[in-house]
Design a protein around this motif. Sequence first.
Motif, PDB file in Angstrom:
ATOM      1  N   VAL A 221      -5.899  37.800   3.755  1.00  0.00           N
ATOM      2  CA  VAL A 221      -4.529  38.011   4.210  1.00  0.00           C
ATOM      3  C   VAL A 221      -3.643  36.833   3.797  1.00  0.00           C
ATOM      4  CG1 VAL A 221      -3.076  38.244   6.280  1.00  0.00           C
ATOM      5  CG2 VAL A 221      -5.250  39.475   6.127  1.00  0.00           C
ATOM      6  N   LEU A 222      -2.427  37.158   3.454  1.00  0.00           N
ATOM      7  CA  LEU A 222      -1.412  36.158   3.157  1.00  0.00           C
ATOM      8  C   LEU A 222      -0.286  36.296   4.168  1.00  0.00           C
ATOM      9  CD1 LEU A 222       0.266  35.210  -0.154  1.00  0.00           C
ATOM     10  CD2 LEU A 222       1.635  36.512   1.491  1.00  0.00           C
ATOM     11  N   PRO A 285      -9.666  39.580  -4.097  1.00  0.00           N
ATOM     12  CA  PRO A 285      -8.340  39.575  -3.454  1.00  0.00           C
ATOM     13  C   PRO A 285      -7.535  38.304  -3.724  1.00  0.00           C
ATOM     14  CG  PRO A 285     -10.070  39.212  -1.819  1.00  0.00           C
ATOM     15  CD  PRO A 285     -10.760  39.488  -3.110  1.00  0.00           C
ATOM     16  N   GLY A 286      -8.199  37.206  -4.092  1.00  0.00           N
ATOM     17  CA  GLY A 286      -7.491  35.941  -4.290  1.00  0.00           C
ATOM     18  C   GLY A 286      -6.390  36.051  -5.328  1.00  0.00           C
ATOM     19  N   ALA A 287      -6.686  36.732  -6.420  1.00  0.00           N
ATOM     20  CA  ALA A 287      -5.693  36.876  -7.487  1.00  0.00           C
ATOM     21  C   ALA A 287      -4.487  37.679  -6.993  1.00  0.00           C
ATOM     22  CB  ALA A 287      -6.331  37.570  -8.691  1.00  0.00           C
ATOM     23  N   GLU A 288      -4.750  38.719  -6.202  1.00  0.00           N
ATOM     24  CA  GLU A 288      -3.639  39.530  -5.701  1.00  0.00           C
ATOM     25  C   GLU A 288      -2.801  38.730  -4.696  1.00  0.00           C
ATOM     26  OE1 GLU A 288      -3.741  43.560  -5.877  1.00  0.00           O
ATOM     27  OE2 GLU A 288      -5.918  43.754  -5.864  1.00  0.00           O
ATOM     28  N   LEU A 289      -3.472  37.930  -3.874  1.00  0.00           N
ATOM     29  CA  LEU A 289      -2.732  37.087  -2.932  1.00  0.00           C
ATOM     30  C   LEU A 289      -1.810  36.134  -3.683  1.00  0.00           C
ATOM     31  CD1 LEU A 289      -4.093  38.203  -0.467  1.00  0.00           C
ATOM     32  CD2 LEU A 289      -4.887  35.929   0.153  1.00  0.00           C
ATOM     33  N   VAL A 305       1.538  31.276   3.041  1.00  0.00           N
ATOM     34  CA  VAL A 305       0.229  30.757   3.446  1.00  0.00           C
ATOM     35  C   VAL A 305      -0.850  31.783   3.120  1.00  0.00           C
ATOM     36  CG1 VAL A 305      -1.128  29.821   5.356  1.00  0.00           C
ATOM     37  CG2 VAL A 305       1.365  29.570   5.363  1.00  0.00           C
ATOM     38  N   PRO A 306      -1.540  31.624   1.988  1.00  0.00           N
ATOM     39  CA  PRO A 306      -2.651  32.534   1.704  1.00  0.00           C
ATOM     40  C   PRO A 306      -3.921  32.048   2.411  1.00  0.00           C
ATOM     41  CG  PRO A 306      -2.184  31.122  -0.192  1.00  0.00           C
ATOM     42  CD  PRO A 306      -1.315  30.644   0.918  1.00  0.00           C
TER      43      PRO A 306
END
Lengths: 455, 455
Positions: A221-222, A285-289, A305-306
């Motif tokens: 979540v971001l 998901p990190g890249a999308e965040l 804040v990711p």
Amino acid sequence: MSDLVTRLLEGLPAEAVLTDTDVLASYAHDMASFCPAGAPAVLVLPREREQVQHVLRVASELRVPVVPQGARSGLSGAANAVDGCVLLSLVRMNRIVNIDPVNRIAVVEPGVVNADLSKAVAGHGLAYPPDPSSWEQCTIGGNIGTGAGGLCCVKYGVTAEYVLGLDVVLADGRLLSTGRSTAKGVAGYDLTRLFVGSEGTLGVVVRAVVALRPAPPPQLVLAAEFGSAAAAGDAVCRIMAAGHTPSLLELMDRTSVRAVNRLLKMGLPESTEALLLAGFDTPEPGAELAAVGELCRAAGATEVVPAEDTAESEMLLAARRAGLSALEAVKGTTMIDDVCVPRARLAELLDGVARIADRHRLTIGVIAHAGDGNTHPTVCFDATDPDESRRARESFDAIMALGLQLGGTITGEHGVGVLKREWLARELGPDSLEVQRGIKAVFDPLGILNPGKVF
Amino acid sequence: MSDLVTRLLEGLPAEAVLTDTDVLASYAHDMASFCPAGAPAVLVLPREREQVQHVLRVASELRVPVVPQGARSGLSGAANAVDGCVLLSLVRMNRIVNIDPVNRIAVVEPGVVNADLSKAVAGHGLAYPPDPSSWEQCTIGGNIGTGAGGLCCVKYGVTAEYVLGLDVVLADGRLLSTGRSTAKGVAGYDLTRLFVGSEGTLGVVVRAVVALRPAPPPQLVLAAEFGSAAAAGDAVCRIMAAGHTPSLLELMDRTSVRAVNRLLKMGLPESTEALLLAGFDTPEPGAELAAVGELCRAAGATEVVPAEDTAESEMLLAARRAGLSALEAVKGTTMIDDVCVPRARLAELLDGVARIADRHRLTIGVIAHAGDGNTHPTVCFDATDPDESRRARESFDAIMALGLQLGGTITGEHGVGVLKREWLARELGPDSLEVQRGIKAVFDPLGILNPGKVF
């Protein structure tokens, strides 16, 4: 003993037929404010479909209204008693009959709690996506009755997408099977979807075949803070226009953020006008965040804040989860609206709600499934103050009028019930209402099924 | 000039009202075999919704049946003329009114060809997933009428999942708007879904709001050959039970493979009893292809060929795409069934169809959307041979009986039309039929909308 109770006892055990006044009173309403509840004649708690058939046969013969109920966690009064009715609670019909990982379906009774189904299918690596906020209390039958949504719908869709087939007891006690156990099927009219969202006015669901999905990876979540509702709405549009499909995309306005700050002492800056939470449950998901964080900054986010991991994601979501409790703490009572607008109109809705709050001298916090344009403006008021209560009701109506004006609907996922009956006519118009009443009459010619609800 | 034509010309230009016998004959039927078509009185080709309203008003006044038509690529006779009817072709109402990337919706008229919508939204990085095999001819209105499916449905769902709202002309000419332009909405009964799959028997769709998705990455395809239908069916079950979500999962039986081999000279081994094609459109499809290849080998695949790139994937899919043409070439005429079973019963269906083919001394090839359990057993026969034609029709019926016996449905995505009318009663039973007829009467009390279809 009344004739009604005598007749009910011919097909139900004594422990399933209750007439104690206090018990009846406690079952007489759901969680909606401003919705009158009548005095029920009797509460029945069947365990078998044959018992439900018996109840409906007796009710038809005696022309007694029947109000089907799940967990009574609804927010529109659809489960409220009407005078002299049979309260038909399905909570004891709570068997998970089958979980089939190859066909990706589950067969369940209506009283199965949403969270219990989710946990059971998780054991097979599967998920039942629809996740109303009340998921730890609400039942699948109630979810079907209201056409429930939740946080995940921006990616996974609503209850209607997951109901493949139903067994329904009709008003006269006959058992009707609709739909299928297969992935596809178009034999005849789609009666299954007609029952979803019909709020107990067409029949009583006693079994459902629901579709499952493979369990997704844990979501990351971001959180992004914005200096204006317009900037947060712009971020939502940029995220969707860029082709992202978040597993949740939630928004809290200034009022909700401050209420949560007070309740949880989270230390969010008072200058935050809107908080956006975006989740991704893809394999990476990190890249999308990172990409979504950039879009938020481009829309004017003051802070992004990711989360680094699932635990941090849960911490960020805690603010969202505490939202309604925090707003309840403001004045003791809340009235939760459920207006859904095209997501491009979200900022206009937020600004409009702020103006309505000012005009009616009220605190109204907005929590929204922003990715769906589905907002829950929540009016905080003191129910012991008649003037404030009147203003609360007026502001609630003003919000629905605003939603319709912005091309939206008066109810995205909570249903019409008693609360929004007059508003349904405004949204649908006379021709649609006439057709809907015609359909109601096909299923319930005597008008005994949840009368006075929806229409 | 008949009274009907005179009245129609009061609200339609002369070029939109055709009575030439040859023209009428060419519009009198869709692509179904064994479905009688009546003699239409007139063909109308409106361009505006007001013209459709005029047609329905005239038809209601004169009690003339109306048969709505799209591209007439249907396979169940739903678009076939009935004697004395108005053929109402919607193909000239083919405007794409709006494509909205933020709200991920398109607003379209019914005559828009599926492929044209797909191409138009692709320009915005979006996709309209439902992809019937006839996607280059069939219209969105026809797709809505039949509740069309396609290859992508195993991952992306069917037409019903993508129709958010409709403008429908009712039997008496009134215009009804259903549904919404928002992601969620539960105000009143779900009339939108009731129209999807209703085969022109409840009203005439003149505009639709459809949901779009972000365009997925290009798909990579794996082909696997099996020595028995049972082994291929087992592979399908293993793939789904392991939690994979292929973007397509198609199966061809021995008969189809041999027919394609003959037509395209593809050099597939004659020992192949079943060919499975699995596609993945995830960001990293290679890993999934490897995992699925292993599952196919575990199920007994004799050969596993993963494509290296999109071009190789297209070559593998060419076999599938040629399937129906190849089967048509066998005997000149085909009759395409549409039985959908739980995917765990797929192998039983394939074996059963092979037995039915033997018993009726016919060639029946099966092409299947295996991931959905949706099979198209295709009876090849010489239509000039009365005995073979009779056996073809009998085998067609035997396949539907087998589908029902295996817990399936007589139609996964092609609809009931004229072809499966008697079978609908067998699948639904009398109570459901009674309810469905009641709903029909609400919308069409005079019985002028596509009479003799479905029921």
